[in-house]
Design an enzyme around this catalytic site. Structure first.
Site, mmCIF file in Angstrom:
data_model
loop_
_atom_site.group_PDB
_atom_site.id
_atom_site.type_symbol
_atom_site.label_atom_id
_atom_site.label_comp_id
_atom_site.label_asym_id
_atom_site.label_seq_id
_atom_site.Cartn_x
_atom_site.Cartn_y
_atom_site.Cartn_z
ATOM 1 N N LEU A 75 0.838 -1.204 0.000
ATOM 2 C CA LEU A 75 0.000 0.000 0.000
ATOM 3 C C LEU A 75 0.870 1.250 0.000
ATOM 4 O O LEU A 75 0.452 2.315 0.443
ATOM 5 C CB LEU A 75 -0.901 -0.010 1.234
ATOM 6 C CG LEU A 75 -1.886 -1.176 1.259
ATOM 7 C CD1 LEU A 75 -2.306 -1.516 2.669
ATOM 8 C CD2 LEU A 75 -3.099 -0.847 0.410
ATOM 9 N N SER A 76 2.082 1.115 -0.540
ATOM 10 C CA SER A 76 3.085 2.165 -0.357
ATOM 11 C C SER A 76 2.810 3.440 -1.154
ATOM 12 O O SER A 76 2.911 3.470 -2.384
ATOM 13 C CB SER A 76 4.459 1.625 -0.737
ATOM 14 O OG SER A 76 5.421 2.636 -0.605
ATOM 15 N N ASN A 77 2.519 4.482 -0.408
ATOM 16 C CA ASN A 77 2.434 5.809 -1.028
ATOM 17 C C ASN A 77 3.828 6.306 -1.384
ATOM 18 O O ASN A 77 4.015 7.059 -2.327
ATOM 19 C CB ASN A 77 1.779 6.784 -0.053
ATOM 20 C CG ASN A 77 0.340 6.414 0.221
ATOM 21 O OD1 ASN A 77 -0.473 6.379 -0.700
ATOM 22 N ND2 ASN A 77 0.016 6.104 1.462
ATOM 23 N N CYS A 79 6.369 4.536 -2.526
ATOM 24 C CA CYS A 79 6.827 3.998 -3.818
ATOM 25 C C CYS A 79 6.155 4.734 -4.980
ATOM 26 O O CYS A 79 6.797 5.054 -5.979
ATOM 27 C CB CYS A 79 6.544 2.498 -3.905
ATOM 28 S SG CYS A 79 7.702 1.543 -2.907
#
Ligand SMILES: Cc1ncc(COP(=O)(O)O)c(C=O)c1O
Length: 337
Positions: A75-77, A79
């Site tokens: 769920l990486s914002n 990245c």
């Protein structure tokens, strides 16, 4: 007071600071909630990670890098933001992501795919060292004649902390201009560098021996672990900047009782809260990060460690694209007329 390392200008700064409308009945008597809109640092680059990338990308450019590498969760914002920034600066981007090999191209994933990020995946909950994997990816790129630069996972190292010490300088300047004297600042705690930067920034920039308390709301780790990590990040960053130690033990205040079952897991009350806040205020929160932190902020204002605080500033760190990946948690329908 504090001289910052070189940075690029990528975020739309200063982000707005305004009072949250229509929340009086969610607060205690006489209290006011303010929101620092770091969800508006950019559009597709929205959120706290962009402030950190202003410093990391400057270092990458200075080193002549042509590929940005970083790592994050499914769920990486961080990245997503790194991938878009890399393209803005004319670089390639390679990501190490936790999650399925071929995820549904939605939310953050859609944007990463759209800008053409190269991705290595590792299964969720597996044991691995993100730094070792990134070094391995960087080695392979070097063998191909590329010049990779590794942005620390989640942007969490000294430069990420510096970015939020600088954000607090901006925030306290806005408060002074508008005559607002915040009794507390609150924010989401994930990998701890945003929070560490805010605690450091409050100590350096408040101009008072008693800086406003900064309360962090953990969305994953326990208080003890997050506190130890924050302490380490503050000390390393203070040493990096050549500052004398200026953060007392009691200034690190992280609560973990609003994290539910942990990272990426939110119970129906968090979704209902996000829905309610959206309708009252137009603020868009997400179930992984800011939804839990704002719910915690309001609960603590009503009857917790913030009940004596009159003016509280919540730093909204973004995360809107994660909302799409979590859409199934909402119970929504059109309101037909
Ligand atoms: C929207 C959002 N808010 C807060 C955080 C937490 O920031 P930090 O990792 O610096 O604790 C993150 C980190 O991924 C995020 O994406």
């Amino acid at each position: 007071m504090l001289s910052y390392p070189p940075s690029l200008s990528l975020a739309h700064l200063p982000t707005p600071l305004h009072e949250a409308p229509n929340v009086a009945d969610l607060l205690g008597p006489g209290q006011r909630l303010w929101v620092k809109r770091d969800d508006e640092t950019g559009c597709t680059t929205s959120g706290n990670k962009l402030r950190k990338l202003e410093f990391y990308a400057a270092e990458a450019m200075a080193q002549g890098a042509d590929v940005l590498l970083t790592a994050g969760s499914a769920l990486s914002n961080h990245c997503r933001t790194t991938a878009i920034v890399a393209r803005q600066l004319g670089m390639e981007v390679a990501l190490l992501l936790e999650g399925p090999e071929r995820p549904e191209l939605d939310g953050n994933f859609l944007l990463m795919a759209l800008v053409g990020a190269s991705v290595r995946t590792v299964p969720e909950d597996s044991t691995y060292s993100a730094m070792d994997e990134l070094q391995d990816m960087a080695e392979k790129l070097r063998a191909e004649g590329r010049k990779p630069y590794i942005v620390p996972p989640a942007g969490t190292a000294e430069l990420g902390v510096v970015a939020y010490a600088k954000a607090v300088e901006e925030l306290l300047g806005q408060c002074e201009e508008s005559g607002l004297r915040p009794d507390a600042l609150t924010v989401t705690v994930g990998s701890c560098s945003t929070y560490a930067g805010m605690v450091l920034g409050a100590a350096v920039w408040s101009g008072s021996p008693e800086p406003p308390p900064v309360i962090g709301f953990s969305i994953s780790g326990e208080t003890s672990r997050a506190t130890a990590k924050t302490r380490r990040l503050i000390d390393e960053t203070a040493a990096y900047l050549g500052l004398v130690p200026c953060v007392a033990e009691g200034n690190i205040r992280i609560l973990d009782q609003y994290r539910g079952e942990g990272y990426g897991k939110a119970d129906p009350s968090v979704y209902a809260f996000i829905h309610d806040v959206a309708q009252r205020t137009g603020l868009i929160l997400d179930p992984v990060y800011t939804g839990k932190a704002l719910a915690g902020t309001l609960a603590e204002m009503r009857s917790g460690c913030l009940q004596d605080a009159r003016e509280v500033v919540f730093v909204h760190t973004g995360g809107v694209f994660g909302l799409y990946q979590k859409r199934d948690g909402f119970d929504l329908a059109w309101q037909a007329i």
